[in-house]
Design a protein around this motif. Structure first.
Motif, short mmCIF file in Angstrom:
data_model
loop_
_atom_site.label_atom_id
_atom_site.label_comp_id
_atom_site.label_asym_id
_atom_site.label_seq_id
_atom_site.Cartn_x
_atom_site.Cartn_y
_atom_site.Cartn_z
N ALA A 221 0.85 -1.20 0.00
CA ALA A 221 0.00 0.00 0.00
C ALA A 221 0.88 1.24 0.00
O ALA A 221 1.91 1.26 0.69
N PRO A 222 0.54 2.24 -0.81
CA PRO A 222 -0.69 2.46 -1.56
C PRO A 222 -0.76 1.77 -2.92
O PRO A 222 -1.68 2.04 -3.70
N HIS A 223 0.21 0.92 -3.25
CA HIS A 223 0.25 0.11 -4.47
C HIS A 223 0.48 0.91 -5.75
O HIS A 223 0.92 0.35 -6.75
N SER A 224 0.20 2.20 -5.74
CA SER A 224 0.45 3.02 -6.92
C SER A 224 0.85 4.42 -6.47
O SER A 224 0.22 5.00 -5.58
N VAL A 225 1.90 4.95 -7.09
CA VAL A 225 2.40 6.28 -6.76
C VAL A 225 2.49 7.09 -8.05
O VAL A 225 3.15 6.68 -9.00
#
Length: 370
Positions: A92-96
């Protein structure tokens, strides 16, 4: 909204880039995030020492980033979506999301298509691999054979360090080319004397084509005993850049312009082993700490200039010397021209070992300063 600068990888190039960018952009509305798989800085140039069982200094990234505006995210990078401008990670947040991206993910050992190399050979890609090699070698009985495949800097330093630490083992070195190619005659002579002193048996001009449990096979069918195999024939950049659609070269390194900016994606930069940078007379940069740190500093200056409306200076990268450890008390410092060709001058012996130790320590000091 704040401009988001994301740096992938906290090695020599990435850590310097993040810290220096934070200092250059301290009065700007820029958020900087450094993403790295581990929470420690790994002195990659000392991994042969770790493989020999030596204690290395613990360098937590949070300590090295203390007092900066850089946010550390400990996660493994899985992919980059160049269209959405996002980095996918394994937690998490798995996407940046990013506005500007710096790829500094370094390189990995390349075992190619040699049968058995992936299954039976150790590598020095990181601290974990070096520690596994140390445990394996430490369990070998006296008289066992350790084979190092690859006669570049990694192979020479690993073979020398292990031979010095484990004199009861038989150390062999295999290289498809000559021993010490790229060194001056004086340095080559010292290298050969050092290998003889350490009782390292060198097989030059030998192509290893298969790796089996307990043995190697060369292209002429000759078998060689090997109770432990260390693969050090070369390195490649991770496949992430190519899979993201960034322009890359045959080694998977991002193709960049004179300002270290991707030739295909202007919001993306690459440094260190992940980049095919330009050195002028020497052509494309070779993978080394000597080029990684200047690239890290200069990409920070380039990005800071562009984000503050100034024209950046082109990156300037040149070679000065090549350091080779031959155990703890011997070594070679080969002085080079700017195009990386060897000069006649070279330091050898204890003086060279002390010189290299000073250089390696200075890299950590430079990283602390940013």
């Amino acid at each position: 909204m704040s401009h988001h600068l994301v740096v992938l990888g906290a090695g020599y190039a990435g850590l310097i880039a993040a810290k220096r960018a934070a200092r250059r952009l301290r009065d700007s509305d820029v958020t900087i995030t450094l993403i790295n798989a581990g929470d420690r800085f790994v002195e990659r140039v000392r991994l042969h020492q770790l493989a020999a069982g030596q204690h290395l200094h613990d360098l937590p990234l949070l300590d090295l980033l203390s007092g900066t505006r850089v946010g550390l995210l400990t996660a493994r990078v899985c992919a980059v979506d160049a269209v959405a401008r996002t980095v996918r990670i394994d937690r998490a947040p798995h996407s940046v999301g990013y506005d500007t991206l710096v790829v500094a993910l370094g390189s990995r050992p390349h075992r190619g298509t040699v049968p058995g190399a992936a299954e039976h050979a150790h590598t020095l890609a990181g601290a974990g691999g070096a520690e596994r090699l140390h445990r394996h070698v430490s369990r070998l009985a006296p008289g066992s054979t350790v084979a190092v495949v690859g006669g570049g800097l990694t192979g020479l330093e690993t073979a020398s360090e292990l031979a010095e630490t484990h004199p009861a083992l038989r150390m062999t070195l295999f290289t498809a080319s000559g021993i010490g190619d790229g060194l001056s005659p004086r340095a080559r002579r010292h290298l050969q004397r050092a290998l003889n002193r350490l009782k390292v048996t060198a097989h030059s001009g030998t192509h290893i084509t298969e790796v089996h449990p307990g043995a190697l096979l060369s292209d002429d069918g000759t078998p060689y005993a090997a109770d432990a195999v260390i693969w050090a024939t070369g390195f490649r950049a991770p496949s992430l850049a190519r899979e993201a659609g960034f322009a890359t070269d045959a080694q998977g390194r991002m193709t960049v312009d004179q300002t270290l900016r991707s030739v295909s994606h202007p919001e993306v930069y690459a440094v260190g082993d992940a980049a095919a940078g330009h050195t002028g007379n020497a052509g494309i940069t070779r993978m080394s700490c000597q080029t990684a740190m200047p690239m890290g500093r200069q990409v920070a200056d380039v990005i800071a200039a562009r984000l503050t409306g100034r024209e950046p200076e082109p990156a300037r990268i040149r070679y000065v010397f090549t350091n080779i450890s031959l155990g703890r008390h011997d070594g070679i410092v080969q002085f080079t021209r700017a195009d990386d060709s060897p000069r006649a001058a070279a330091l050898t012996g204890r003086t060279a070992a002390a010189f290299k130790e000073a250089v390696v320590r200075s890299t950590v000091l430079a990283i602390r300063r940013g």
